[in-house]
Design an enzyme around this catalytic site. Structure first.
Site, short mmCIF file in Angstrom:
data_model
loop_
_atom_site.label_atom_id
_atom_site.label_comp_id
_atom_site.label_asym_id
_atom_site.label_seq_id
_atom_site.Cartn_x
_atom_site.Cartn_y
_atom_site.Cartn_z
N SER A 15 0.72 -1.32 -0.01
CA SER A 15 0.15 0.20 0.04
C SER A 15 0.81 1.24 -0.08
O SER A 15 0.54 2.28 -0.56
CB SER A 15 -0.91 0.00 1.15
OG SER A 15 -0.18 0.25 2.14
N ARG A 67 22.59 -14.13 5.29
CA ARG A 67 21.73 -12.66 5.26
C ARG A 67 22.76 -11.98 4.15
O ARG A 67 22.13 -11.19 3.18
CB ARG A 67 21.83 -12.15 6.49
CG ARG A 67 20.78 -10.92 6.64
CD ARG A 67 20.86 -10.17 8.01
NE ARG A 67 20.29 -10.99 8.97
CZ ARG A 67 18.93 -10.99 9.14
NH1 ARG A 67 18.10 -10.20 8.34
NH2 ARG A 67 18.37 -11.88 10.02
N HIS A 111 8.78 3.07 9.04
CA HIS A 111 8.41 2.28 10.27
C HIS A 111 7.06 2.87 10.96
O HIS A 111 6.93 4.25 11.05
CB HIS A 111 9.77 2.84 11.14
CG HIS A 111 9.71 1.92 12.60
ND1 HIS A 111 9.89 0.47 12.37
CD2 HIS A 111 9.31 2.33 13.68
CE1 HIS A 111 9.62 0.08 13.74
NE2 HIS A 111 9.44 1.18 14.67
N GLU A 145 22.32 0.57 11.99
CA GLU A 145 21.31 0.31 13.21
C GLU A 145 19.87 0.38 13.01
O GLU A 145 19.33 1.21 12.39
CB GLU A 145 21.44 1.47 14.23
CG GLU A 145 20.77 1.29 15.59
CD GLU A 145 20.53 2.78 16.44
OE1 GLU A 145 21.26 3.46 16.04
OE2 GLU A 145 19.89 2.57 17.35
N1 LIG Z 1 20.06 -2.43 8.64
C1 LIG Z 1 18.76 -2.18 8.43
N2 LIG Z 1 17.94 -2.89 8.01
C2 LIG Z 1 16.51 -2.44 7.99
C3 LIG Z 1 15.83 -1.21 8.56
C4 LIG Z 1 17.16 -0.56 9.01
O1 LIG Z 1 16.77 0.55 9.59
N3 LIG Z 1 18.33 -0.93 9.37
N4 LIG Z 1 14.72 -1.16 8.49
C5 LIG Z 1 13.88 -2.36 8.19
C6 LIG Z 1 12.70 -2.13 8.31
N5 LIG Z 1 11.87 -2.61 9.64
C7 LIG Z 1 11.13 -1.80 10.33
O2 LIG Z 1 11.00 -0.86 10.18
C8 LIG Z 1 11.99 -3.89 10.26
C9 LIG Z 1 11.84 -4.92 9.02
C10 LIG Z 1 12.10 -6.39 9.78
C11 LIG Z 1 12.69 -6.63 10.96
C12 LIG Z 1 12.84 -8.07 11.30
O3 LIG Z 1 12.98 -8.41 12.58
N6 LIG Z 1 12.92 -8.97 10.24
C13 LIG Z 1 13.41 -10.42 10.64
C14 LIG Z 1 12.23 -11.18 9.89
C15 LIG Z 1 10.91 -11.05 10.21
C16 LIG Z 1 10.08 -11.50 9.07
O4 LIG Z 1 10.25 -12.23 8.15
O5 LIG Z 1 8.69 -11.44 9.50
C17 LIG Z 1 14.91 -10.62 10.03
O6 LIG Z 1 15.23 -9.98 9.10
O7 LIG Z 1 15.51 -11.35 10.57
C18 LIG Z 1 12.59 -5.66 11.79
C19 LIG Z 1 12.34 -4.31 11.49
C20 LIG Z 1 14.34 -3.00 7.06
N7 LIG Z 1 15.94 -3.33 7.43
N1 LIG Z 2 9.27 -2.63 10.38
C1 LIG Z 2 8.87 -2.44 9.06
C2 LIG Z 2 7.27 -2.40 8.97
O1 LIG Z 2 6.77 -2.95 9.83
N2 LIG Z 2 6.74 -1.52 8.25
C3 LIG Z 2 5.41 -1.33 8.07
O2 LIG Z 2 4.93 -2.63 7.03
C4 LIG Z 2 3.94 -2.04 6.61
C5 LIG Z 2 3.65 -2.29 5.17
O3 LIG Z 2 2.32 -2.05 4.61
P1 LIG Z 2 2.37 -2.03 2.86
O4 LIG Z 2 2.95 -3.24 2.36
O5 LIG Z 2 0.98 -1.94 2.76
O6 LIG Z 2 3.03 -0.82 2.34
C6 LIG Z 2 3.86 -0.76 6.94
O7 LIG Z 2 2.69 -0.33 7.76
C7 LIG Z 2 5.02 -0.14 7.25
O8 LIG Z 2 5.11 0.97 8.37
#
Ligand SMILES: Nc1nc2c(c(=O)[nH]1)N[C@@H](CN(C=O)c1ccc(C(=O)N[C@@H](CCC(=O)O)C(=O)O)cc1)CN2
Ligand SMILES: NCC(=O)N[C@@H]1O[C@H](COP(=O)([O-])[O-])[C@@H](O)[C@H]1O
Length: 229
Positions: A15, A67, A111, A145
């Site tokens: 979305s 990764r 986020h 981070e």
């Molecule tokens: N190095 C960074 N990588 C990512 C960031 C960042 O700021 N720095 N933002 C994230 C987005 N995000 C939250 O906004 C987020 C995405 C994923 C995870 C997480 O724990 N992922 C797990 C798997 C979860 C799953 O598959 O459902 C993982 O990667 O092991 C936390 C926060 C994007 N990347």
């Molecule tokens: N930590 C990352 C995270 O949770 N991101 C969140 O995933 C959704 C994606 O929605 P979308 O696929 O409909 O855009 C959004 O709400 C975004 O803030």
């Protein structure tokens, strides 16, 4: 000003991708989405992109033994496009240091919280559990981070006493679809500079929490609270 080349990474519904596509279509954003990459083959965002004639690609993280090797495969695919901007739009993989450094200063994420509160996952649940009076979303530059990069735009929503995770998420989602296109609009108009002392929009130093959109505030580009479900 030439169109900025954009690559979008997704994992789900898309979305936010749709909101950015719509903002490009309306002329709000001076950019073009050249490629949408998903780590999930069933991400509905891939359908959205295909319907708009945008190239798509699936790179399944489960097909890689680390990764870093997954990230390198994604990076190599992205670099065929030579993007000005990489947008994470619900991309649910933590990115390794090398990948983040490679796109330093030109990679955004949205986020679902008012960072620095609630980094990581399950943000709406945590806000409800804490009985917060307000919640929201943040557009930030991506750094190594997790959810720790410089904050560009925040949109605030009220938390209502009868909110469930679903109702709160829906209210935040609506504001994400205003905040993300606004942030991308400013970057594609070359109005944003990330400096040692913070983020500048034109010659204005933004607050460390970023540009704040109050609930239901219209953006300075006049964008309405259109929905992009
Ligand atoms: N190095 C960074 N990588 C990512 C960031 C960042 O700021 N720095 N933002 C994230 C987005 N995000 C939250 O906004 C987020 C995405 C994923 C995870 C997480 O724990 N992922 C797990 C798997 C979860 C799953 O598959 O459902 C993982 O990667 O092991 C936390 C926060 C994007 N990347
Ligand atoms: N930590 C990352 C995270 O949770 N991101 C969140 O995933 C959704 C994606 O929605 P979308 O696929 O409909 O855009 C959004 O709400 C975004 O803030």
């Amino acid at each position: 000003m030439s169109l900025k080349r954009i690559v979008v990474l997704i994992s789900g519904s898309g979305s936010n991708l749709q909101a950015i596509m719509d903002a490009i279509q309306s002329g709000q954003i001076n950019g073009q989405i050249e490629l949408v990459i998903s780590n999930k083959a069933d991400a509905y965002g891939l359908i959205r992109a295909k319907n708009a004639g945008i190239a798509t690609c699936v790179i399944d993280h489960k097909a890689f033994d680390s990764r870093e090797s997954f990230d390198l495969a994604v990076q190599q695919r992205i670099d065929t496009i030579e993007p000005d901007l990489v947008i994470l739009a619900g991309f649910m993989r933590i990115l390794s240091a090398g990948f983040v450094r490679h796109y330093s200063g030109r990679m955004l994420n949205i986020h679902p919280s008012l960072l620095p509160k609630y980094k990581g996952l399950h943000t709406h649940q945590r806000a409800l559990a804490a009985a917060d009076k307000e919640h929201g979303c943040t557009v930030h530059f991506v750094t190594e981070e997790l959810d720790g990069g410089p904050l560009l735009v925040q949109a605030v929503v009220p938390v209502k006493t009868d909110d469930t995770e679903a109702t709160l998420q829906a209210r935040v989602h609506e504001r994400e679809h205003i905040a993300y296109p606004l942030a991308v609009e400013w970057i594609c108009a070359d109005r944003i500079r990330v400096c040692e002392d913070g983020i500048y929009r034109d010659n204005e130093l933004l607050p460390t929490s970023g540009f704040r959109l109050a609930y239901n505030e219209k953006t300075d580009s006049g964008a309405s609270d259109a929905t992009h479900s």
